[in-house]
Motif scaffolding. Structure first.
Motif, short mmCIF file in Angstrom:
data_model
loop_
_atom_site.label_atom_id
_atom_site.label_comp_id
_atom_site.label_asym_id
_atom_site.label_seq_id
_atom_site.Cartn_x
_atom_site.Cartn_y
_atom_site.Cartn_z
N THR A 105 -4.21 4.03 -9.15
CA THR A 105 -5.46 3.69 -9.83
C THR A 105 -6.69 4.31 -9.18
N ALA A 106 -6.51 5.14 -8.16
CA ALA A 106 -7.65 5.69 -7.42
C ALA A 106 -8.63 6.42 -8.33
N ALA A 107 -8.10 7.24 -9.23
CA ALA A 107 -8.98 7.98 -10.13
C ALA A 107 -9.70 7.05 -11.09
N ALA A 108 -9.00 6.04 -11.60
CA ALA A 108 -9.60 5.14 -12.59
C ALA A 108 -10.76 4.34 -12.03
N VAL A 109 -10.73 4.01 -10.74
CA VAL A 109 -11.81 3.20 -10.16
C VAL A 109 -12.85 4.06 -9.44
N GLY A 110 -12.68 5.38 -9.47
CA GLY A 110 -13.65 6.26 -8.83
C GLY A 110 -13.65 6.19 -7.32
N ALA A 111 -12.48 6.00 -6.72
CA ALA A 111 -12.39 5.89 -5.26
C ALA A 111 -12.76 7.20 -4.58
N SER A 112 -13.35 7.07 -3.39
CA SER A 112 -13.72 8.25 -2.61
C SER A 112 -12.61 8.69 -1.67
N ALA A 113 -11.65 7.80 -1.38
CA ALA A 113 -10.52 8.10 -0.50
C ALA A 113 -9.52 6.97 -0.65
N VAL A 114 -8.33 7.17 -0.07
CA VAL A 114 -7.25 6.18 -0.14
C VAL A 114 -6.67 5.99 1.26
N VAL A 115 -6.39 4.72 1.62
CA VAL A 115 -5.76 4.39 2.89
C VAL A 115 -4.47 3.63 2.60
N CYS A 116 -3.33 4.20 3.00
CA CYS A 116 -2.03 3.59 2.75
C CYS A 116 -1.43 3.09 4.06
N LEU A 117 -1.06 1.83 4.09
CA LEU A 117 -0.35 1.25 5.22
C LEU A 117 1.10 1.04 4.79
N ALA A 118 2.04 1.70 5.48
CA ALA A 118 3.47 1.55 5.18
C ALA A 118 3.76 1.85 3.71
N PHE A 119 3.42 3.05 3.28
CA PHE A 119 3.70 3.44 1.90
C PHE A 119 5.21 3.41 1.67
N PRO A 120 5.68 2.68 0.62
CA PRO A 120 7.13 2.57 0.38
C PRO A 120 7.65 3.80 -0.37
N LEU A 121 7.94 4.83 0.36
CA LEU A 121 8.30 6.12 -0.25
C LEU A 121 9.55 6.02 -1.11
N HIS A 122 10.47 5.16 -0.70
CA HIS A 122 11.71 4.95 -1.47
C HIS A 122 12.29 3.59 -1.09
N PRO A 123 13.15 3.01 -1.93
CA PRO A 123 13.84 1.78 -1.52
C PRO A 123 14.72 2.06 -0.30
N PRO A 124 14.95 1.07 0.55
CA PRO A 124 15.79 1.31 1.73
C PRO A 124 17.17 1.86 1.37
N GLY A 125 17.53 2.93 2.03
CA GLY A 125 18.83 3.55 1.79
C GLY A 125 18.93 4.36 0.51
N ARG A 126 17.82 4.53 -0.22
CA ARG A 126 17.84 5.26 -1.49
C ARG A 126 16.78 6.37 -1.49
N PRO A 127 16.89 7.34 -0.61
CA PRO A 127 15.86 8.39 -0.54
C PRO A 127 15.75 9.20 -1.82
N GLU A 128 16.78 9.19 -2.65
CA GLU A 128 16.72 9.96 -3.90
C GLU A 128 15.75 9.34 -4.90
N ARG A 129 15.39 8.07 -4.70
CA ARG A 129 14.45 7.40 -5.61
C ARG A 129 13.03 7.50 -5.03
N SER A 130 12.57 8.70 -4.88
CA SER A 130 11.29 8.95 -4.22
C SER A 130 10.10 8.56 -5.09
N ARG A 131 9.07 8.03 -4.43
CA ARG A 131 7.80 7.72 -5.09
C ARG A 131 6.70 8.69 -4.64
#
Length: 222
Positions: free
Chosen positions: A115-141
């Motif tokens: 939603t960063a673009a929709a709210v006009g954010a100037s930057a984004v800070v991610c803490l522990a971004f869940p890149l994929h479910p545990p043990g499922r690297p093929e399901r990348s986000r």
């Protein structure tokens, strides 16, 4: 630190809540969402809310309607996005003209990226971004991580089962807008082992310091 001010935000699925930790003379506002397993009291979010207002950054922690309703399971991403977007006018009013930076931990980081673009954010800070479910690297986000049209900071544990810091660096593919700060020995909750090289208190102190450096570099001077 003083108790944050609490503001209720109406949404289509019930009230959400903003916990506002104001800076005295703010230069930016950081709007943070929580993860799917808990609310705004997560230690990493609390560390940012306690420390950053001392340095001119107002912190607003956003509790989603499902948490206030006492539910244990988060709704689907579209509902999370809707609950977040419903609060945007209130957050913009609190910002009073300073840049708004969005972010959050885990699922909250995904919402912020989507939603960063929709709210006009100037930057984004991610803490522990869940890149994929545990043990499922093929399901990348990774697509969500790369979606914001503004600079992104990722604070990622080196033991995170949802994607280590090295995995996030690889997924970013050298994108200049995405910076990754490894959190040594930390898991998805950004907790470290007692036998690790850095203690928990020092680990939590690293987070606001890294966010401050990022915002000083990426936001225009006021």
């Amino acid at each position: 630190m003083p108790r944050p001010t609490e503001l209720t935000v109406p949404t289509e699925t019930g009230p959400g809540r903003l916990l506002v930790s104001p800076a005295g003379n703010p230069t930016a506002l950081l709007w943070l969402g929580h993860g799917a397993g808990g609310g705004a009291g997560a230690p990493d979010l609390t560390a940012l809310a306690d420390e950053l207002p001392r340095h001119g950054i107002t912190v607003v922690r956003h509790e989603q309607p499902w948490v206030l309703a006492g539910r244990k399971i988060a709704p689907r991403p579209a509902a999370l996005d809707a609950g977040w977007l419903a609060a945007a006018p209130a957050v913009t009013g609190l910002a009073a003209g300073v840049p708004v930076v969005v972010g959050g931990r885990s699922a909250g980081a995904r919402v912020a990226c989507r939603t960063a673009a929709a709210v006009g954010a100037s930057a984004v800070v991610c803490l522990a971004f869940p890149l994929h479910p545990p043990g499922r690297p093929e399901r990348s986000r990774a697509e969500e991580l790369l979606r914001p049209p503004v600079p992104v900071l990722v604070l990622q544990g080196t033991r995170d089962a949802f994607g280590t810091a090295d995995e996030v660096v690889a997924a970013a593919g050298g994108a200049p807008a995405v910076g990754v700060v490894p959190v040594e020995d930390a898991d998805h909750a950004l907790k470290v082992r007692r036998s690790g090289p850095v203690g928990q208190e020092d680990t939590l102190a690293l987070l606001p310091a890294a966010v401050r450096r990022f915002l000083q570099r990426e936001l225009p001077a006021r």
